[in-house]
Design a protein around this motif. Sequence first.
Motif, PDB file in Angstrom:
ATOM      1  N   HIS A 210      33.981  52.691  39.733  1.00  8.86           N
ATOM      2  CA  HIS A 210      34.159  51.583  40.913  1.00  8.86           C
ATOM      3  C   HIS A 210      34.649  52.398  41.935  1.00  8.86           C
ATOM      4  O   HIS A 210      34.429  51.865  43.235  1.00  8.86           O
ATOM      5  CB  HIS A 210      35.364  50.627  40.255  1.00  8.86           C
ATOM      6  CG  HIS A 210      34.848  49.675  39.511  1.00  8.86           C
ATOM      7  ND1 HIS A 210      34.944  48.365  39.725  1.00  8.86           N
ATOM      8  CD2 HIS A 210      34.529  49.634  38.152  1.00  8.86           C
ATOM      9  CE1 HIS A 210      34.230  47.529  38.790  1.00  8.86           C
ATOM     10  NE2 HIS A 210      34.100  48.267  37.935  1.00  8.86           N
ATOM     11  N   GLN A 211      35.218  53.358  42.180  1.00  8.79           N
ATOM     12  CA  GLN A 211      35.776  54.008  43.347  1.00  8.79           C
ATOM     13  C   GLN A 211      34.788  54.896  44.067  1.00  8.79           C
ATOM     14  O   GLN A 211      34.616  55.252  45.080  1.00  8.79           O
ATOM     15  CB  GLN A 211      37.020  54.909  43.016  1.00  8.79           C
ATOM     16  CG  GLN A 211      38.071  53.629  42.723  1.00  8.79           C
ATOM     17  CD  GLN A 211      39.415  54.320  41.775  1.00  8.79           C
ATOM     18  OE1 GLN A 211      39.213  55.353  41.714  1.00  8.79           O
ATOM     19  NE2 GLN A 211      40.118  53.158  41.622  1.00  8.79           N
ATOM     20  N   HIS A 212      33.843  55.653  43.020  1.00  9.10           N
ATOM     21  CA  HIS A 212      33.033  56.676  43.605  1.00  9.10           C
ATOM     22  C   HIS A 212      31.462  56.032  42.819  1.00  9.10           C
ATOM     23  O   HIS A 212      31.189  56.653  41.729  1.00  9.10           O
ATOM     24  CB  HIS A 212      33.112  57.955  43.137  1.00  9.10           C
ATOM     25  CG  HIS A 212      34.664  58.505  43.505  1.00  9.10           C
ATOM     26  ND1 HIS A 212      35.083  58.824  44.731  1.00  9.10           N
ATOM     27  CD2 HIS A 212      35.755  58.423  42.738  1.00  9.10           C
ATOM     28  CE1 HIS A 212      36.306  58.973  44.654  1.00  9.10           C
ATOM     29  NE2 HIS A 212      36.748  58.878  43.524  1.00  9.10           N
ATOM     30  N   GLU A 213      30.779  55.500  43.785  1.00 15.81           N
ATOM     31  CA  GLU A 213      29.588  54.727  42.897  1.00 15.81           C
ATOM     32  C   GLU A 213      28.309  55.674  42.651  1.00 15.81           C
ATOM     33  O   GLU A 213      27.331  55.280  42.437  1.00 15.81           O
ATOM     34  CB  GLU A 213      29.018  53.891  43.905  1.00 15.81           C
ATOM     35  CG  GLU A 213      30.112  52.667  44.160  1.00 15.81           C
ATOM     36  CD  GLU A 213      29.683  51.332  44.839  1.00 15.81           C
ATOM     37  OE1 GLU A 213      28.433  51.201  45.046  1.00 15.81           O
ATOM     38  OE2 GLU A 213      30.466  50.677  45.586  1.00 15.81           O
ATOM     39  N   THR A 214      28.624  56.967  43.140  1.00 13.76           N
ATOM     40  CA  THR A 214      27.651  57.957  42.807  1.00 13.76           C
ATOM     41  C   THR A 214      27.610  58.611  41.361  1.00 13.76           C
ATOM     42  O   THR A 214      26.858  59.531  40.911  1.00 13.76           O
ATOM     43  CB  THR A 214      27.257  58.796  43.938  1.00 13.76           C
ATOM     44  OG1 THR A 214      28.461  59.597  44.085  1.00 13.76           O
ATOM     45  CG2 THR A 214      26.965  58.597  45.294  1.00 13.76           C
ATOM     46  N   SER A 215      28.354  58.339  40.709  1.00 17.39           N
ATOM     47  CA  SER A 215      28.723  58.851  39.643  1.00 17.39           C
ATOM     48  C   SER A 215      28.984  57.867  38.235  1.00 17.39           C
ATOM     49  O   SER A 215      29.616  56.866  38.637  1.00 17.39           O
ATOM     50  CB  SER A 215      29.582  60.085  39.544  1.00 17.39           C
ATOM     51  OG  SER A 215      30.905  59.619  40.250  1.00 17.39           O
TER      52      SER A 215
END
Length: 232
Positions: A210-215
């Motif tokens: 939710h906080q880092h959408e690339t992983s």
Amino acid sequence: MQTVFEYLDTCSVGRLFLLFLLENIVIALTAVTIGFSLDGLLMKMKQVITKEEIYWACSTAFFNTLVTLAGYKLFQQGIIIFHLEFALWKILIDFVVLILAMDFLMYIFHWAIHKLSIIYKYHDLHHRYNTPTALSLFVLHPMEVIGFGSLWLCLLAIGGFSIYAVMLYLVFNVAMGIIGHLRKEIIPAVMKEHFIFQWLANTGFHVDHHQHETSNFGFYTKFWDRIFGTLK
Ligand SMILES: [Zn+2]
Ligand SMILES: [Zn+2]
């Protein structure tokens, strides 16, 4: 189980819709109650819940009901086949197959949603919550509900799964949804570094997404994120 299906066979589409709507509302309310209890938020519900979340949770219950109804109609037409006998090995094997298959399919679907801007606009709604709660679990655009639902119905149509394995899987799916949308890590700190949680999803795994959408595109395991190099 046979008796349940015999009863459902006598119901009109309208009655089926109401029954499945009730089922989906009970599932959502149970999930939110469990999630909020685990987070210690039950007494603070009024401060934590927004009208927008309630609106989208109702919308998700409605569209999940349409998916359930579609699944039942496909079952009636023989396109989806369920094994109704209680055979323990069949149940256990099908349960594991459903988890592994959906874990892979949802990883691909979720990854594709993030990579294709034309469909990401539908998933963006779920990403408004950096610190999700069990209610945010149900904040989904109708297109996303129908997308995940269609994936699920396609797998069922291929399968010929035990109905008990399907029910177990649905409970497991909601449980993992709750775990991924808590404000407190459910895994005790001493256990977090354990080998098994290098591979199984925990609360922090999905909250990080939710906080880092690339992983962290997986849902039940970290397996596919490890394989495809998307694990944070
Ligand atoms: Zn996402
Ligand atoms: Zn989420």
